[in-house]
Design a protein around this motif. Sequence first.
Motif, PDB file in Angstrom:
ATOM      1  N   TYR A   1      48.465  26.601  35.246  1.00 49.06           N
ATOM      2  CA  TYR A   1      48.923  27.836  34.600  1.00 49.06           C
ATOM      3  C   TYR A   1      50.338  27.756  34.466  1.00 49.06           C
ATOM      4  O   TYR A   1      50.857  28.615  33.683  1.00 49.06           O
ATOM      5  N   MET A   2      51.168  26.736  34.953  1.00 48.36           N
ATOM      6  CA  MET A   2      52.831  26.766  34.742  1.00 48.36           C
ATOM      7  C   MET A   2      53.034  26.521  33.323  1.00 48.36           C
ATOM      8  O   MET A   2      54.013  26.934  32.922  1.00 48.36           O
TER       9      MET A   2
ATOM     10  N   MET B   1      38.239  27.131  47.334  1.00 49.71           N
ATOM     11  CA  MET B   1      37.723  26.461  46.077  1.00 49.71           C
ATOM     12  C   MET B   1      36.914  27.105  45.129  1.00 49.71           C
ATOM     13  O   MET B   1      37.037  27.192  43.867  1.00 49.71           O
ATOM     14  N   SER B   2      36.121  28.238  45.546  1.00 47.30           N
ATOM     15  CA  SER B   2      35.161  29.087  44.754  1.00 47.30           C
ATOM     16  C   SER B   2      35.945  30.014  44.021  1.00 47.30           C
ATOM     17  O   SER B   2      35.923  30.468  43.029  1.00 47.30           O
ATOM     18  N   ALA B   3      37.119  30.576  44.820  1.00 48.47           N
ATOM     19  CA  ALA B   3      37.927  31.910  44.284  1.00 48.47           C
ATOM     20  C   ALA B   3      38.738  31.299  43.038  1.00 48.47           C
ATOM     21  O   ALA B   3      38.733  32.070  42.078  1.00 48.47           O
ATOM     22  N   TRP B   4      39.107  30.033  43.219  1.00 48.91           N
ATOM     23  CA  TRP B   4      39.842  29.515  42.003  1.00 48.91           C
ATOM     24  C   TRP B   4      38.724  29.451  40.778  1.00 48.91           C
ATOM     25  O   TRP B   4      38.998  30.070  39.563  1.00 48.91           O
ATOM     26  N   TYR B   5      37.411  29.175  40.908  1.00 48.53           N
ATOM     27  CA  TYR B   5      36.640  29.152  39.885  1.00 48.53           C
ATOM     28  C   TYR B   5      36.301  30.683  39.286  1.00 48.53           C
ATOM     29  O   TYR B   5      36.214  30.956  38.104  1.00 48.53           O
ATOM     30  N   VAL B   6      36.186  31.446  40.172  1.00 53.21           N
ATOM     31  CA  VAL B   6      35.885  33.081  39.887  1.00 53.21           C
ATOM     32  C   VAL B   6      36.990  33.610  38.975  1.00 53.21           C
ATOM     33  O   VAL B   6      36.712  34.020  37.897  1.00 53.21           O
TER      34      VAL B   6
ATOM     35  N   PHE C   1      41.635  34.589  34.014  1.00 48.91           N
ATOM     36  CA  PHE C   1      42.970  34.666  34.631  1.00 48.91           C
ATOM     37  C   PHE C   1      43.075  34.177  36.137  1.00 48.91           C
ATOM     38  O   PHE C   1      42.200  34.065  36.821  1.00 48.91           O
ATOM     39  N   TYR C   2      44.387  33.970  36.548  1.00 48.57           N
ATOM     40  CA  TYR C   2      44.678  33.439  37.904  1.00 48.57           C
ATOM     41  C   TYR C   2      45.924  33.856  38.575  1.00 48.57           C
ATOM     42  O   TYR C   2      46.690  33.980  37.723  1.00 48.57           O
TER      43      TYR C   2
ATOM     44  N   TYR D   1      48.684  38.234  37.071  1.00 46.86           N
ATOM     45  CA  TYR D   1      47.835  36.990  36.819  1.00 46.86           C
ATOM     46  C   TYR D   1      48.218  36.446  35.527  1.00 46.86           C
ATOM     47  O   TYR D   1      48.455  37.191  34.551  1.00 46.86           O
ATOM     48  N   GLU D   2      48.201  35.142  35.559  1.00 42.81           N
ATOM     49  CA  GLU D   2      48.251  34.143  34.301  1.00 42.81           C
ATOM     50  C   GLU D   2      47.194  34.076  33.768  1.00 42.81           C
ATOM     51  O   GLU D   2      46.020  33.956  34.155  1.00 42.81           O
TER      52      GLU D   2
END
Length: 747
Positions: free
Chosen positions: A611-612, A650-655, A661-662, A671-672
């Motif tokens: 995301y950077m 690991m799952s939260a990244w996918y969600v 957005f993240y 959130y990016e």
Amino acid sequence: MKNFTLLVLLIILVASCKINVNKNTHQQTLFTNHVDPLIGTGGHGHTYPGATVPFGMLQVSPDNGISNWDWCSGYHYSDATVAGFSHLHLSGTGIGDLADILFMPINKKVDLTTKTTSRDQLPYKSSYNHVNEKTTPGYYQVFLEDPKINVELTASQRTAFHKYTFTKGDKQSVVIDLGFAINWDKALKTSLKVEDKYTISGYRYSIGWAKNQKVFFVAQFSKPIAESVLIANKSVITGNSAEGENTAAQLFFDPANTDKLLVKVALSSVSVANAKDNLEGDNSNFEKAKSKATKIWNTALSTITVETPTDSLKTIFYTAMYHAQIAPVTYSDKNGQFRREDDQIVTANDYTAYSTLSLWDTFRAENPLLTLLAPDKVSDMVNSMVAYYDTKKILPVWTLYANETNTMTGYHSIPVIVDAYLKGIKGFDAEKAYEALKATMMQDERGLNFYKKYGYIPYNLLDESVTITLEYAYDDWCVAQMAKALGKTEDYQFFLNRSKAYQYLFDSKTGFMRGKSEDGKSWNEPFDPKHSNHREHTDYTEGNAWQHSWFVPQNVEDFISLHGSDAIFTKRLEQLFTESSEITGNNVSADISGLIGQYAHGNEPSHHIAYMFNKANEPWRTQYWVRHILDTQYNTTPNGLSGNEDCGQMSAWYVFSSLGFYPMNPASGEYEIGSPIFEKSTIHLQGGKTFVIEAEKVSDKNFYIQSATLNGVPFNKTLITHQQILQGGILHFVMGAEPNKNWGIKK
């Protein structure tokens, strides 16, 4: 008459269609149907397949009986032997512990006095086949091939339910083995007591990753105990109780009337009496508990609705939602009591105390996700951390069953608390929480003495100095933000200045963060950015310079300026993903997995990096690499996670990333924007509002953002705030196969 007959047929047809429509609508709301708890049980995912409810106290699940890294949860999909079913498990960690209070149904009398050195010698083990195994949220079933017993498990918040179906006419028996231990765990003192013809209780004290773990339990059977054999330290004991380092029991039940045996088990960190209080009452039974667990999970999963014609994407998404709501786990009893880190018993007044805080992992995305999925639980988690501070005068690092494991680097309870406060989550004392933040970052443990003296941690004074320095700098930035919000201007300036510690370690010639000596000038030589040495004589935690040189989420703009320009920064960042995946060294960390170039998605320090590009005015590169990670690092098989699940991270990244957005900077409230994978996603917010993300024309080829609107107004930013999401609305993207290099660009 003919017309009447036609009318009746028409009514039946319409009614039939209506029934089908209603049935299909109902089917769509069964989010649990899209979850496969076996995802992550293979490879290095380290998840377990057993039964629990969201953030439940118990995780009743099968144990294969092997002590090995890939069996950290007690279970690995490659195995075909089960030793029994214990009641506490870790989801996706890299260190193994728990597997306490093992139950195993059996159809013959066995000798529990024989000393065993491996699971192959266990007299009650059984083979099983995945064909005869089923798991859904809150429910697990397996057929034991050797004794020919069907085992079913379910759970409520504080009670586990077992249902054993024996072969007709067979002996009905259950083994309870409190000496059973795998991985780091070892029993120190255990006790079993047959209280009456339906009830057995006891406790298990153990040492392991948690150095002082105390578990009390009670089990209630649906049939009277016809006979019991108690074992203490491999000797048969007369009487109704046994105590020793290792205790076990074999209980026998009359097979007449029914081939089914039901068991309810409750635990407590405090006492047997509290375990009894935690036990569900007579109005509960297996089927009711199973049905309720399904409903609870369905509610927890329904917070986000995704729409896609690709069923596999729904399976990956809702399994990720499931894994993201397993930990932290309930720790306080029904009456509020729990065992503190100093072994004292205290009461959680007006909140639920939580344990299993894997903060080095979860502060990045799991905890921010919970501010959307379960904000009512977040304040309790913060209160649990502040209660820890009351005891230790420092915030937790990685707590497990009232034990500070001090595993991993930084003090990442800090960003979790700050994130919650800045997002307006109530229910905890902000001044007390700030006191805990400041006190933690001003003490001298875990290298903070060097950090305070030099402004960074010299590599010759402490291993993993680069990672620790970068993480302390981020923690400092978080403290500064809460100080600012509370009007503590002097503290704000102090911690903000200290949060620039990353500047000391940046080597402009190589573009990497490097270990620096206490003289403030010389670098750690020789230098190989691909070199890994696991947890000793290294400057990086579970990784190398390629993976750890990007952790400056608090000030990416300044970080880019250190590189010299956007162009230099993005060239180096792109090289991270395109460099060869060779890792050098004789003791490479097993945690370096899920490699795309030198980017390692299987371990958390890489999770924010894609995301950077947004901050360097090349958001299309973020869109490309985020979609590539989504497509390659997750799937619907047991090997569906590219690294340790780590209690939901690991799952939260996918969600987050699949929604589009993240939280690149987890405590910023921003959130990016990445690349949404679903045609439509709806976040159901508290208060009845919804936030909808639409991705028009999205496909496996169309993952670049062409344009966007927010509530009908052109949206040309690469970030969206938490507050914007909470207000509700529609974020609409138009997707295409080629990058629009003008979208999201800062003019």
